[in-house]
Scaffold this active site. Structure first.
Site, PDB file in Angstrom:
ATOM      1  N   CYS A   1       1.165  -0.351 -13.650  1.00 26.84           N
ATOM      2  CA  CYS A   1      -0.262  -0.571 -13.393  1.00 26.84           C
ATOM      3  C   CYS A   1      -1.083   0.600 -13.943  1.00 26.84           C
ATOM      4  O   CYS A   1      -1.259   0.710 -15.145  1.00 26.84           O
ATOM      5  CB  CYS A   1      -0.500  -0.841 -11.918  1.00 26.84           C
ATOM      6  SG  CYS A   1      -1.979  -1.827 -11.651  1.00 26.84           S
TER       7      CYS A   1
ATOM      8  N   HIS B   1       3.069  -5.125 -10.518  1.00 25.89           N
ATOM      9  CA  HIS B   1       3.915  -4.269  -9.671  1.00 25.89           C
ATOM     10  C   HIS B   1       5.276  -4.924  -9.444  1.00 25.89           C
ATOM     11  O   HIS B   1       5.462  -5.626  -8.448  1.00 25.89           O
ATOM     12  CB  HIS B   1       3.239  -4.035  -8.321  1.00 25.89           C
ATOM     13  CG  HIS B   1       2.034  -3.158  -8.399  1.00 25.89           C
ATOM     14  ND1 HIS B   1       2.112  -1.785  -8.293  1.00 25.89           N
ATOM     15  CD2 HIS B   1       0.722  -3.453  -8.600  1.00 25.89           C
ATOM     16  CE1 HIS B   1       0.902  -1.272  -8.414  1.00 25.89           C
ATOM     17  NE2 HIS B   1       0.035  -2.263  -8.602  1.00 25.89           N
TER      18      HIS B   1
ATOM     19  N   GLU C   1       7.901  -3.682  -8.396  1.00 25.82           N
ATOM     20  CA  GLU C   1       8.627  -3.147  -7.230  1.00 25.82           C
ATOM     21  C   GLU C   1       8.545  -4.067  -6.013  1.00 25.82           C
ATOM     22  O   GLU C   1       9.401  -4.026  -5.141  1.00 25.82           O
ATOM     23  CB  GLU C   1       8.116  -1.740  -6.868  1.00 25.82           C
ATOM     24  CG  GLU C   1       6.692  -1.645  -6.333  1.00 25.82           C
ATOM     25  CD  GLU C   1       5.636  -1.448  -7.424  1.00 25.82           C
ATOM     26  OE1 GLU C   1       5.868  -1.895  -8.564  1.00 25.82           O
ATOM     27  OE2 GLU C   1       4.573  -0.869  -7.119  1.00 25.82           O
TER      28      GLU C   1
END
Ligand code: GLN
Length: 547
Positions: free
Chosen positions: A382, A519, A521
């Site tokens: 990001c 993102h 994650e």
């Protein structure tokens, strides 16, 4: 027709006892018994969601596919359950009041006086019962805060009422407390637990199960004592011991027999637990090689919880490669031309995470430059992608004064800018953004599709062309500079399906340099490490072996 059963988890004595982890681990265990499980978090704070909270105060904001900005415990739930959650899995005092006050303004209460009981508690019950559906066997509801706090009282009152509304066989109360070990006395102490249960009972909730957070297992004798003083079954007191890795907790609970007791008390149609996957995971964790050192160069380094999902995803990347990953949190404000070499030289890979605002950005840009020039594996997420683009524009494409509109609205070249119109995947329509409007609600949030181009590391990692990842940002790569950046050697390896939004960048020729606007994650879990983290750690391992 299946009836959803509810497990309410409350916490006593102190905060940070690991209620979220306990809820997630119990959920995972029940899932191994063939049950379908969902988990909800009820947070006592007044913010409508954690989206506006500083991550160094409250930890990361976890984003779900539907674009909800939620408490970081939802990240644990997803990682342990392996199923996506949504807005209905997280409510706050603020969101409950917001909806009651909106109803009041619309006149829905027909002139009645609106009160905590029954209006607020009814709204809470509605939120909880929203989890009940035909395909869900068990809904675990974690009540944030500690019993005795003023803030969480309406939530506790609501779950007390629910036991009456839904019936005793559909509700189970688990109370997590601390059983400290007093080294001087050489024994575990039960008094805090007794007091906490007394507090809970004073508001009408009688726990069915007591989970004792402890450094070492609580003896059978002591469990008997707790059972006697707290009026629960003798076999309903369990230890929740400290573990060196959170993914060991489900098996610890299994050894204690927690899932068995829950299944019996709630009369769940559960088969025996199938624990192969969890056992394999734990044996992998016990046998990791390495270590590989990854530097996270960000600005929320004061609180580890601020990068919770990222931290876990990197560990998962290690699991996929059977190596231990050691994380070094580096304050990007400390990275200057003079300190750069010293700070970054011991790292096998560098990750620049997401973030908001100008502070520390130049350190991140410098970090991206260093990784690019030295051939160190680099992963920009990001804001990390945005910094890599700014760096490349300035130093390779020769675009002097390249910057982001976020930090420098008057920049000569806004290579990262605020889009005023784009296709909103959730609304299935083009949306316009007023640059001067209130910042809340103007983010690109939640799952968006992305199409991968041939030949790059992204395509090789995912092994497919169409992916979907979660977003939380306002700014985008400025399309006006795409051609110049491409000419200078940057590849846009992932784009929105209409080609309008840059989702991923790479530098062909560099050992591993990748940025993504989303993102990743948020979608990694220990059983299924995310492909980008898997490949990043693999590249860092290769780099670590350099002569
Ligand atoms: N501040 C940047 C933006 O809003 C990046 C956000 C992030 O890293 N999540 O676009």
């Amino acid at each position: 027709m299946r009836e959803t059963k509810f497990i309410f988890i409350t916490g006593g004595v102190l905060s940070s006892l690991g209620k979220g982890m306990a809820a997630a681990s119990l959920g995972a265990l029940l899932k191994t018994r063939g049950l379908s499980v969902t988990i909800q978090k009820l947070d006592p704070y007044i913010n409508v969601d954690p989206g506006t909270m500083n991550p160094t105060q409250h930890g990361e904001v976890f984003v779900t596919d539907d674009g909800a900005e939620t408490d970081l415990d939802l990240g644990h739930y997803e990682r342990f359950l392996g199923t996506p959650l949504s807005q209905r899995n997280n409510y706050t005092t603020g969101s409950i009041y917001y909806s009651v006050i909106s109803k009041e303004r619309r006149g829905d209460y027909l002139g009645g006086t609106v009160q905590v009981i029954p209006h607020i508690t009814d709204e809470i019950k509605l939120a909880i019962c929203g989890l009940a559906e035909n395909k869900t066997d068990v809904a675990i509801v974690e009540i944030g805060g500690t019993v005795g706090d003023i803030e969480s009282q309406p939530f506790l009152e609501a779950i007390r009422q629910l036991r009456g509304d839904l019936g005793r066989d559909r509700c189970l109360f688990i109370h997590l407390t601390l059983v400290p070990y007093l080294a001087a006395a050489g024994e575990h102490k039960t008094k805090p637990t007794q007091h906490s249960v007394k507090e809970l009972r004073s508001i009408g909730i009688h726990p069915d199960i007591i989970l004792c957070r402890c450094e070492t297992p609580v003896s059978r004798e002591l469990k008997r004592k707790i059972a006697l003083f707290c009026d629960v079954d003798e076999d309903a007191v369990f230890s929740s011991v400290d573990v060196n890795n959170i993914y060991k907790l489900p098996l610890e609970f299994y050894e204690e027999g927690l899932d068995q007791k829950v299944a019996i008390m709630l009369r769940l149609p559960a088969r025996n637990a199938v624990l192969t996957a969890w056992k394999n995971l734990v044996s992998t964790l016990d046998d990791l090689k390495g270590p590989i050192t990854i530097g996270i160069v960000g600005k929320y380094v004061a609180l580890k919880e601020a990068y919770k999902s990222l931290h876990e995803a990197l560990i998962h990347g290690g699991i996929a490669n059977e190596v231990e990953v050691v994380l070094k949190y580096i304050n990007s404000e400390d990275v200057t031309p003079n300190t750069l070499e010293d700070i970054l030289s011991s790292l096998d890979g560098i990750l620049v995470p997401g973030g908001f605002g100008e502070r520390g950005v130049e350190g991140k840009i410098l970090t991206a430059k260093h990784a690019r020039e030295k051939g160190i594996p680099f992963f920009g997420i990001c804001l990390g992608l945005q910094c890599a683009v700014i760096e490349f524009a300035r130093n390779v494409a020769g675009i002097d004064g390249a910057d982001s509109e976020e930090f420098n609205p008057d920049a000569a070249h806004k290579v990262i800018y605020l889009m005023t119109e784009w296709y909103d995947h959730h609304k299935k329509a083009r949306v316009k953004r007023d640059k001067h409007s209130d910042k809340g609600g103007t983010m690109r949030l939640g799952a968006y599709p992305c199409t991968l181009g041939d030949g790059g590391i992204a395509f090789a990692a995912y092994g497919c062309r169409q992916i979907s990842e979660r977003h939380r940002h306002r700014y985008e790569v400025n399309n006006a500079y795409r051609e110049a950046l491409e000419k200078a050697g940057m590849s846009f390896s992932g784009l929105s399906p209409d080609g309008e939004l840059v989702e991923m960048i790479e530098l062909p020729g560099h050992p591993w340099f990748l940025g993504c606007q989303f993102h990743p994650e948020f979608k990694s879990n220990p059983m299924k490490p995310h492909p980008l983290f898997r490949e990043f750690i693999r590249a860092a391992g290769r780099y670590g072996k350099r002569a």
